[in-house]
Design an enzyme around this catalytic site. Structure first.
Site, PDB file in Angstrom:
ATOM      1  N   ASP A 103     -15.487  17.762 119.807  1.00 19.02           N
ATOM      2  CA  ASP A 103     -16.774  17.320 120.355  1.00 19.02           C
ATOM      3  C   ASP A 103     -17.633  18.509 120.777  1.00 19.02           C
ATOM      4  O   ASP A 103     -17.121  19.542 121.203  1.00 19.02           O
ATOM      5  CB  ASP A 103     -16.499  16.400 121.565  1.00 19.02           C
ATOM      6  CG  ASP A 103     -17.711  15.556 121.928  1.00 19.02           C
ATOM      7  OD1 ASP A 103     -18.677  15.511 121.130  1.00 19.02           O
ATOM      8  OD2 ASP A 103     -17.703  14.950 123.017  1.00 19.02           O
ATOM      9  N   ASN A 135     -19.731   6.106 115.732  1.00 15.96           N
ATOM     10  CA  ASN A 135     -20.679   7.117 115.261  1.00 15.96           C
ATOM     11  C   ASN A 135     -21.675   6.574 114.229  1.00 15.96           C
ATOM     12  O   ASN A 135     -22.689   7.222 113.941  1.00 15.96           O
ATOM     13  CB  ASN A 135     -19.948   8.348 114.693  1.00 15.96           C
ATOM     14  CG  ASN A 135     -19.284   9.214 115.746  1.00 15.96           C
ATOM     15  OD1 ASN A 135     -18.236   9.812 115.516  1.00 15.96           O
ATOM     16  ND2 ASN A 135     -19.894   9.312 116.931  1.00 15.96           N
TER      17      ASN A 135
END
Ligand code: IPE
Ligand code: IPE
Ligand code: MG
Length: 238
Positions: free
Chosen positions: A14, A62
């Site tokens: 991330d 996502n």
């Protein structure tokens, strides 16, 4: 004697977007830099003899990102697999995937299948890419499929349920690393991570290099995994 090296490291990569923003670059450039960090991670783990490495590349959540970002990510993924395949074969690395394949673009599914079959005989390490992955969906769809198969309720053991999951052959992760300072799992390996050691790094994914990996491994080696037992039991090897 406790194992000091994890057999399976899983990584929530991330911070690509924030890495790019901090440099005045586009999010795409952040993702490109993130791919380099994946290459480094794979090389380091292969050198250290870690048998299983799993990376979270795209969650089902996502899909909610802007269309242009989603399609950039899939293009990048296609390019990564195509470019990396000879290197994976050279390093004897098997490539596997976990996630919902059915709603991925055809070209992506095709490349996944090609890469899986070409590297099926590689045995020095397994790199699993979690793509279109969601832990809750994985559990739910496993239960649904078991029910559809007519598995009686009292036969639905841990082992049986796992056989319906995306990668039943994959051992549970010993260590889950998340970068970028976020302290959450974001739907990653909810079932398999029940007893994983968690390691959170403030470093943004494109900056996560060999030194950061060593730091995570040092942290892992210093921990006592009790699995519900007492320290005395662990020390006596019970
Ligand atoms: C991780 O970086 C990569 C993916 C989720 C695909 P992000 O894109 O989430 O980066 P941030 O969190 O916006 O910085
Ligand atoms: C988690 O990162 C998913 C991947 C690394 C692929 P996100 O950036 O999507 O997570 P949230 O939204 O901050 O929880
Ligand atoms: Mg993020």
């Amino acid at each position: 004697m406790a194992e000091t090296m994890p057999k399976h490291i899983a990584v929530i990569m991330d911070g690509n977007g924030r890495w790019a923003a901090a440099r005045g670059l586009s999010r795409s450039q952040g993702h490109l830099a993130g791919v380099e960090a994946v290459r480094t991670l794979v090389r380091e783990c292969r050198t250290m003899g870690i048998p299983y490495v799993t990376v979270y590349a795209f969650s089902r959540e996502n899909w909610q990102r802007p269309k242009t970002e989603v399609s950039f990510l899939f293009d990048l993924f296609l390019r990564f697999i195509r470019e990396e395949l000879p290197e994976l074969l050279r390093q004897d690395i098997r490539l596997a995937f976990m996630g919902e394949k059915s709603d991925l673009p055809f070209a992506v599914r095709q490349v996944m299948q090609l890469a899986e079959s070409k590297t099926a005989g590689c045995a020095s390490m397994t790199l699993t890419i979690a793509l279109n992955y969601a832990g809750r969906e994985e559990i739910l769809s496993a239960v649904r499929r078991a029910v559809a198969d007519g598995v009686p309720a009292d036969s639905l053991t841990d082992e049986r349920l796992r056989s319906y999951m995306y990668a039943p052959w994959l051992p549970d992760p010993d260590l889950i690393i998340r970068t970028s300072g976020e302290l959450r799992l974001s739907n990653f390996l909810l079932y398999q991570g029940a007893y994983s050691e968690l390691y959170f790094s403030d470093v943004l994914w494109p900056d996560f290099g060999p030194a950061e990996l060593q730091e995570a491994l040092r942290s892992y080696a210093s921990r006592t995994r009790r699995f519900g037992k007492t320290d005395a039991q662990i020390q006596s090897g019970e």
